[in-house]
Structures are given as C-alpha cells and as structure tokens.
Design an enzyme around this catalytic site. Sequence first.
Site, mmCIF file in Angstrom:
data_model
loop_
_atom_site.group_PDB
_atom_site.id
_atom_site.type_symbol
_atom_site.label_atom_id
_atom_site.label_comp_id
_atom_site.label_asym_id
_atom_site.label_seq_id
_atom_site.Cartn_x
_atom_site.Cartn_y
_atom_site.Cartn_z
ATOM 1 N N ARG A 156 -23.239 -57.395 -11.434
ATOM 2 C CA ARG A 156 -23.255 -56.657 -12.691
ATOM 3 C C ARG A 156 -22.084 -55.687 -12.740
ATOM 4 N NH1 ARG A 156 -26.617 -53.150 -12.775
ATOM 5 N NH2 ARG A 156 -27.601 -53.478 -10.759
ATOM 6 N N TYR B 47 -22.278 -64.076 -14.955
ATOM 7 C CA TYR B 47 -23.117 -63.665 -13.822
ATOM 8 C C TYR B 47 -24.475 -63.098 -14.249
ATOM 9 C CZ TYR B 47 -25.345 -61.047 -10.289
ATOM 10 O OH TYR B 47 -26.332 -60.566 -9.473
ATOM 11 N N GLY C 237 -27.318 -60.703 -14.224
ATOM 12 C CA GLY C 237 -27.750 -59.612 -15.093
ATOM 13 C C GLY C 237 -26.829 -59.367 -16.279
ATOM 14 N N LYS D 97 -32.072 -58.004 -17.562
ATOM 15 C CA LYS D 97 -31.796 -56.566 -17.646
ATOM 16 C C LYS D 97 -31.556 -56.116 -19.086
ATOM 17 C CE LYS D 97 -32.507 -56.570 -13.500
ATOM 18 N NZ LYS D 97 -32.569 -55.708 -12.340
ATOM 19 N N HIS E 85 -38.145 -51.035 -13.914
ATOM 20 C CA HIS E 85 -37.476 -51.865 -12.895
ATOM 21 C C HIS E 85 -38.365 -51.903 -11.654
ATOM 22 C CE1 HIS E 85 -33.494 -52.629 -10.452
ATOM 23 N NE2 HIS E 85 -34.130 -53.742 -10.713
ATOM 24 N N SER F 163 -31.376 -51.800 -7.279
ATOM 25 C CA SER F 163 -30.948 -53.170 -7.009
ATOM 26 C C SER F 163 -30.624 -53.357 -5.524
ATOM 27 C CB SER F 163 -29.707 -53.482 -7.838
ATOM 28 O OG SER F 163 -30.002 -53.308 -9.206
ATOM 29 N N CYS G 164 -32.529 -53.189 -2.954
ATOM 30 C CA CYS G 164 -33.178 -52.225 -2.064
ATOM 31 C C CYS G 164 -34.570 -52.670 -1.637
ATOM 32 C CB CYS G 164 -33.229 -50.849 -2.707
ATOM 33 S SG CYS G 164 -31.605 -50.084 -2.821
ATOM 34 N N GLY G 165 -34.897 -53.944 -1.838
ATOM 35 C CA GLY G 165 -36.104 -54.457 -1.200
ATOM 36 C C GLY G 165 -37.298 -54.795 -2.090
ATOM 37 N N ASP H 284 -39.260 -57.854 -9.983
ATOM 38 C CA ASP H 284 -38.130 -57.058 -10.476
ATOM 39 C C ASP H 284 -38.457 -56.167 -11.674
ATOM 40 O OD1 ASP H 284 -35.278 -56.545 -10.030
ATOM 41 O OD2 ASP H 284 -34.931 -57.479 -11.971
ATOM 42 N N ASN I 82 -23.723 -60.485 -2.665
ATOM 43 C CA ASN I 82 -24.647 -60.516 -3.803
ATOM 44 C C ASN I 82 -24.942 -61.953 -4.243
ATOM 45 O OD1 ASN I 82 -26.299 -59.246 -5.800
ATOM 46 N ND2 ASN I 82 -24.697 -59.624 -7.330
ATOM 47 N N ARG J 247 -27.164 -65.239 -4.738
ATOM 48 C CA ARG J 247 -28.558 -65.212 -5.196
ATOM 49 C C ARG J 247 -29.160 -66.607 -5.273
ATOM 50 N NH1 ARG J 247 -30.707 -59.994 -7.375
ATOM 51 N NH2 ARG J 247 -29.035 -58.550 -6.845
ATOM 52 N N ARG K 162 -32.478 -46.454 -0.615
ATOM 53 C CA ARG K 162 -31.829 -46.413 0.689
ATOM 54 C C ARG K 162 -31.373 -44.989 0.964
ATOM 55 N NH1 ARG K 162 -29.760 -51.623 2.571
ATOM 56 N NH2 ARG K 162 -30.528 -53.164 1.084
ATOM 57 N N TYR L 134 -39.686 -55.054 6.213
ATOM 58 C CA TYR L 134 -40.209 -56.367 5.821
ATOM 59 C C TYR L 134 -41.737 -56.430 5.952
ATOM 60 C CZ TYR L 134 -35.234 -57.380 5.881
ATOM 61 O OH TYR L 134 -33.894 -57.347 5.625
ATOM 62 N N GLY L 135 -42.269 -57.409 6.685
ATOM 63 C CA GLY L 135 -43.724 -57.592 6.774
ATOM 64 C C GLY L 135 -44.456 -56.396 7.363
ATOM 65 N N ASN M 184 -43.929 -53.434 6.471
ATOM 66 C CA ASN M 184 -44.116 -52.449 5.399
ATOM 67 C C ASN M 184 -45.554 -52.425 4.883
ATOM 68 O OD1 ASN M 184 -41.418 -51.697 5.543
ATOM 69 N ND2 ASN M 184 -40.764 -53.159 3.969
#
Length: 586
Positions: A67, A195, A197, A204, A224, A246, A248-249, A273, A362, A364, A395, A488-489, A491
Amino acid sequence: MSTPLERWVDETAKLTKPDRVVFCDGSEAEYQGMIAEMLRGGDSYALNDKSYANCYLHRSNANDVARTEHLTFICAPTKDDAGPTNNWMDPEAAKRKVGALFDGAMRKRTMYVVPYIMGPVKSPISKVGVEVTDSAYVVASMRIMSRMGKAAMERIGSSSDFVPGLHSLGDLDPTRRYILHFPQEKLIWSVGSGYGGNALLGKKCLALRIASVMAREQGWMAEHMLILGLESPGGKVTYMGAAFPSACGKTNLAMMVSALESQGYKVWTVGDDIAWMQIAPDGYLHAINPEAGFFGVAPGTGMKTNPNVMGALRKNTLFTNVAMTPEREPWWEGIGGEAPTGLINWKGEKWDPSKGPAAHPNSRYTVPARQSPSISPKWEAPEGVPISAFIFGGRRTRLAPLVYESLDWQHGVFVGATMASETTAAATGDVGITRRDPMAMLPFCGYNMADYFGHWLEMGKKIPKPPKIFHVNWFRKGADGKFLWPGYGENVRVLKWILERVEGQGAAQETPIGYVPAMNGLTLDGLKISDEVLNELLRVNPQDWESEIGDTKDFFAKFGNRLPREIREEHEELARRFSRVAGVAR
Ligand code: GTP
Ligand code: SPV
Ligand code: MN
C-alpha cells in the site's frame, strides 16, 4: 429505463474508453477465464498442480508491492473533515486531476464490472460495492475476497444502494498513482496500482475508509480487527475482536493452533482483518467479517507458526510476489526448511541470497476463508457473533507489557487511541520506525480521527454489554534483541487470561496503565519460561512510560480542540497515576 448501475458503468466507460465491457457473474468458468487471461499477460504462472491444485503465482510490478499511504487521499469537503492524519484533496480538484489520468486509461483493454457483497449474502450488516477494473488479477482476487457476481447483482437490482469503485492499472507509474475516497458521495477512485489494498477496492477502501464514515453516520463500527472465537472446556465459545496494525499478527492470531488444545482451549476463525459491528437485541456488539477470503502475509507462515493456513493454501490460492521452487511450488522465508536450490525470486530471477530475500517481505496469499480448518461454524452467521473483548496491540520492542486490561470503556478507548507500532513492509516506506497508529486505523480511517475517538466514546454509552478492552504485545525484546515471548500458538495463554478476566476471574495486579496478570495469573505449563523473562514481559517501566506520555501528548496536540475532552482527561489521569507511583517509590 436504465438503472443507476448501468448509468454509472456507461459514464465510466465514456471516460476510460475500454475496447469492451464485461459484467462479471462470479462463476467458476469466469474465474478460470480470468486466470487464463492472467497467464496470457505474462506476469502470472501456474503452480504445481499435484501439490498446489488450481494455484497460481502473480508477480506485480516491482514498484507496486505494498500500500502507498502517501498516495492515498480522503477527498472530504474540507481538510479538517479528513483530519491531520489523512492526506486530503479537494473533491473537485481531485476529480479534475485524477479524472485526466482515467481519460482513455482502458483503451485496448477490457473493462470488468465486478458487483460484490461485503459480508454474508443474507446479513443485514453487509454492504454492496461495484468495482470497475481493467485487471483480470483484481477480478480473480475479488472473487476470493468477496461474495462476487450474481448474488450482488440481485441485491442491487435497480437501486442505487452500492458503493461504486473505479480502478485502472493506468501505467503503473508511481508518480501517476492515486487512491482517492470521496466520503460524501461514498465513491472510490484508484489508479496506477495493481496491488492488494490499493486495488481490491472492497477491502481497505470500502470496508474500512468508506465504511468507517458510514458507521459513524449510522451508529455502528467498522474496524481493522480480526474476529476469533475462543472455545473453553465444555464447549462454550467466547468471541473477541483484535486490532493490530498491518503485518502485526492478526491473521496468525485468528488462525492459531492453540498450545492449550489438550486442556480444551481452541481458537475458531471468524475473520482475519476487518470487523463490522452493530449493537444487537441481546445487548452485545455483534461482529461480521465482511470478507470471504484471507489476503495474508506469506513470510513467517510455516507449519510451526500457522499450520491452519499452510493447510488452506494447498488449493485454489493466488500467491503474489512469493518465490518459486524448481518444482513450481511457492516458497518464502519462514515456510520451514532450507531454501531449495534453483529458487526463482519474487521478481522472476534466479535467487541470489546476497541480494535480499527470495520472497518479497510483503508477499501474500489470497485464499478462500472456508478452506481454513479453523473456520468458525458461525463465520457466515447473518447476525454476526457477540463480542466480549477487544484487544489492541502492536510491535513494541520495549514499552508495552505482554498483556494488560484497561480500567473501563473510556480508558480502553484511550488505550486504543494511544496505540503505536513499529512500521512493517505492508506499506511502502521505512520499516521498524515507531509511529502512532490509533486502533490500527491510522491508514484506514475515512474522517478526522478526533471525531473517530468521539464515535468510540459514544458507542460505549450505547452498548448495553460492551466488550472489555485489553492491550497485548507479542513483540517485546530482551537485551539480546530476541523476542521474549514465543508467540503464535502460545498466544492462546494470553487469550485464556483475557477470557478469565471477562468472566470476572484471572489473577491480576494493578499498575498505572491498567491490570497486568499476576505472576501466577497466566497458564504457563508446558512452556519453558523463566521468572526473570516473565517479569520482564509484564514489567511496566515508569521511565519508558514517561517518554511515551510525552509522545502521545504531541500526537494529540495535532487534533487541537477537536480532540474529545475525555481523551485529554485520560491522558492527564495516566500521568497522575505514574507520578503517584514515583512518589511511593521515593
Ligand atoms: P495484515 O494482513 O497486513 O493486516 O497483517 P496481520 O496483522 O494479519 O499480520 P500477520 O498475522 O500476517 O503477521 C505478520 C507477520 O508477523 C508475519 O511474518 C508473522 O509470522 C509475524 N507474527 C505473527 N504473529 C506473531 C507472534 O505472535 N510472534 C512473532 N514473533 N511474530 C508473529
Ligand atoms: C494491510 O496492509 O493491513 C492488509 C493488506 O491487510 S492490504 O490489503 O494491502 O491493505
Ligand atoms: Mn490488514
């Protein structure tokens, strides 16, 4: 008599002058036609049909891989309506300037008319859009990401109840690239980018920038946020929405394989998302996922981190800007194992490891949501799912603890408004710079963010059973520069504490920023983590917070008098709580 849709399409064709106009019906045959068109175009490739059935790799232009926020505009009547965090263009001036770029932009091309529904076909919360585009890749992607074609056409009928979006690849020159939003007219114009977004206008542009404006006008929320259901022993499912910036998990949290599955905790995916939420008769905020697919970050996705997604990607998936092995399988950093020899990088060259990653950071995948083994049985429920917790996060290498709970809704809104995160490759520009990103909506809010904070505060007064608000940070690092938390798992351990807090349990300790888990509050069995690391993960360091409070003050100052009084008061209150702690320490 022509319909509003026909009239708009005619008008658009007069401007862009395509060779032909095709109305898309969303059928499988049509999808295969788009793929064939992409393959003829020369920047798309069929992948190994044995291991990746009906999967394709698309390479976007090397200058068009993320983006472009500096080329994204809110064309509201006044600059103040767009606010200090958005780029603004006068609507008339924007139409003149960018209209000239659309003039004749589709010569020798096909103009596809893509009607689509954002949200489950029968949901009252869903909205309809129509994207006109000259890109077969965009049409194919929209078929995965939305309910596209016939159902949308039926819903529109002869009404004008749809959000028009005009898209052309233009000449892909970044100096002639604009992503414009007209919030008054509810209109989108995008030119010069193919591209994600920037070009899949349902995502978006409609589902966040335009929808955020509609949501404020109509008393709902467009955020978001991922939507997940946490199943606890006994089978009860509690739904949560989480807003992280964006890359960030969100996708990874929504689709995680729970590390506590043997104890009866499992995560179900509703969305990864975007969340659209309305107050329902039961008093809860109910959320739907407006999308039908996942447009996810490939790098870092592997069998160890996200086996659910890895399973989903084996068929019917479009990959964008990933690398390719000699066996014509997709590849990226973090997929697991050594890089195979003979790898072709995302630009289509033989990969030279000394010249950067093989897959674009980035890069995807675009995959139908229903293919995920973790997809919730409720993911298409027309009435949505009731949300019990909101989770903000980003982050933060130093500042934010692993998790904390806000004191109440108003404080929670302040926590969201003061979010910040280190930038990622999802947008062009420097990576790793900490920037303020309230509610992860900085690039996506279609109006003045001060008014957006006001809308959140208003919603809090109207929701009979408001979600509790939390903040997480999976990305805190130790002195050695390594992540302190396995992520990850794992969390799910944090989600479990959040669930307990929602249910009035869970051991916590109060700090000036809110409640963090007590040292014994998190379920950590089966995880090797020292008390020292745990302490560091949960620590609230007054020095770090002092500079943070200064930074947020500067940020809020941008909004002048438009900033809601409640946000200013929460800011002062936070500073006071820290000075009290300092007083006690002295
Ligand atoms: P957008 O699609 O851009 O909105 O991103 P997203 O928020 O869905 O992020 P995503 O889940 O795709 O993750 C982005 C990157 O962060 C990937 O490279 C992941 O591997 C990595 N990541 C996700 N979750 C964690 C985690 O818990 N810990 C760590 N260390 N990295 C993570
Ligand atoms: C994001 O950047 O937050 C994304 C990817 O989800 S894009 O669709 O390109 O916006
Ligand atoms: Mn996103």
